[in-house]
Write an enzyme that holds these catalytic residues in place. Structure first.
Site, PDB file in Angstrom:
ATOM      1  N   HIS A 108       7.033   2.828  32.585  1.00 14.40           N
ATOM      2  CA  HIS A 108       7.433   3.125  33.952  1.00 14.40           C
ATOM      3  C   HIS A 108       6.711   2.283  34.828  1.00 14.40           C
ATOM      4  O   HIS A 108       5.511   3.083  35.465  1.00 14.40           O
ATOM      5  CB  HIS A 108       7.597   4.552  34.007  1.00 14.40           C
ATOM      6  CG  HIS A 108       7.999   4.579  35.695  1.00 14.40           C
ATOM      7  ND1 HIS A 108       8.964   4.337  36.086  1.00 14.40           N
ATOM      8  CD2 HIS A 108       7.288   5.447  36.656  1.00 14.40           C
ATOM      9  CE1 HIS A 108       9.254   4.562  37.387  1.00 14.40           C
ATOM     10  NE2 HIS A 108       8.003   5.295  37.613  1.00 14.40           N
ATOM     11  N   ASP A 122      14.450   4.512  36.708  1.00 13.27           N
ATOM     12  CA  ASP A 122      14.640   3.220  36.396  1.00 13.27           C
ATOM     13  C   ASP A 122      16.014   2.992  35.649  1.00 13.27           C
ATOM     14  O   ASP A 122      16.665   1.923  36.111  1.00 13.27           O
ATOM     15  CB  ASP A 122      13.575   2.630  35.393  1.00 13.27           C
ATOM     16  CG  ASP A 122      12.226   2.762  35.875  1.00 13.27           C
ATOM     17  OD1 ASP A 122      11.833   2.441  36.854  1.00 13.27           O
ATOM     18  OD2 ASP A 122      11.470   3.612  35.089  1.00 13.27           O
TER      19      ASP A 122
END
Length: 324
Positions: free
Chosen positions: A186, A158
């Site tokens: 996440h 990410d």
């Protein structure tokens, strides 16, 4: 220098197929570090795992000192320096989140129990398999002989995605982007934060000069990038996930650069009002193979709301995972 003992679970899968050449070629631990490689997968995947091992051998990597593989975690995970946990139960169509959490809890309970018996107090563990944060929490819970600071989950993918989006927006390179931060899970609730980051040495917000985009489409793009890749590729992220895992371990093991931080999901110490023990992504620096949460960052109201939202999801995941 003695070889570093590196284990990979779920090694016969698609992320494993991408990450193993990176590990063996020195991208993770450096061009002078030899590797003792240990590969684990479930018994049903042993034929595929054997084929992967054959390909690694045929690649004749100069840094590969030894190679072993199998399906017994007590044999494969013994006395390792670093373990990358890729193997988990994938979410299938129609599956409820609670069912996915329970199936993965059973996997990480088993592997944690094995790790508790055969691991070392210095073993560093990175969980990539989703739901990564909660899987990491379960793994650490069942391996109490290993310090809790030795367990992390991956939000570097990410972080890398956010860095690319900023670089692409202003016509820079990703190396020009420093200190974005991923807070929380996440998942699609994660919060990619640019308020403390820079691009080409200047603050990101004035460089982008578009708060509507930064507070809207940028965040949703990073949050939903994995789903977009599945829609396009018909498979989940593999190459980029492998690269992110290599980045994560390299910075953890070798240290972050001065003045820079990376995003890591770690077991919270209570920083920024996040419940102690929750596996939550923070901006971190690393030195001497230890991570440290960056302290003292100003958190505005917009950011706090986003951080609390992903904290709530992680709290619910934790409670669901341990409810049975």
């Amino acid at each position: 220098m003695s070889a570093v003992k590196v284990g990979v679970t779920g090694a016969a899968g698609q992320i494993g197929y991408s990450i193993l050449p990176m590990i063996c070629s020195g991208q993770m631990l450096g061009a002078d570090t030899k590797i003792d490689l240990a590969l684990l997968d479930i018994p049903q995947c042993e034929d595929a795992l054997r084929g992967v091992a054959m390909e690694i051998s045929d690649s004749a990597f100069p840094l590969l000192n030894s190679l072993k593989y199998g399906s017994d975690p007590r044999e494969i995970l013994r006395d390792l320096d670093i373990i990358i946990f890729l193997g988990g139960f994938p979410r299938k169509a129609g599956m409820e989140r609670k069912e996915l959490l329970q199936k993965n809890m059973n996997i990480f309970k088993e592997q944690g129990t094995a790790l508790n018996e055969v691991g070392k107090p210095t073993t560093l563990c990175l969980v990539v398999a989703n739901p990564a944060n909660t899987n990491c929490l379960v793994l650490a819970h069942h391996a109490p002989n290993i310090p809790r600071k030795n367990f992390t989950a991956m939000t570097r993918l990410d972080h890398n995605r956010a860095s690319f989006q900023i670089a692409n927006r202003v016509g820079a390179l990703t190396v020009d982007v420093k200190n974005v931060a991923i807070w929380g899970n996440h998942s699609s609730t994660q919060y990619p934060d640019v308020n403390h980051g820079t691009v080409r040495g200047g603050a990101i917000r004035p460089a982008v000069n578009d708060d509507e985009w930064l507070n809207g489409d940028f965040i949703s793009c990073v949050q939903k990038r994995g789903a977009a890749i599945i829609a396009a590729r018909k498979l989940s992220s593999a190459m980029s996930a492998a690269k992110a895992a290599v980045d994560h371990v390299r910075d953890w093991y070798l240290g972050t650069k001065d003045g820079e931080w990376v995003s890591m999901a770690v077991l919270s110490d209570g920083s920024y009002g996040i419940d102690a023990g929750l596996c939550y992504s923070f901006p971190c620096t690393c030195v001497n193979r230890e991570w440290h949460i960056v302290q003292g960052l100003d958190i505005n109201e917009f950011s706090r709301d986003k951080m609390n939202l992903t904290k709530q999801e992680l709290t619910e995941e934790r409670d669901e995972a341990f409810s049975a």
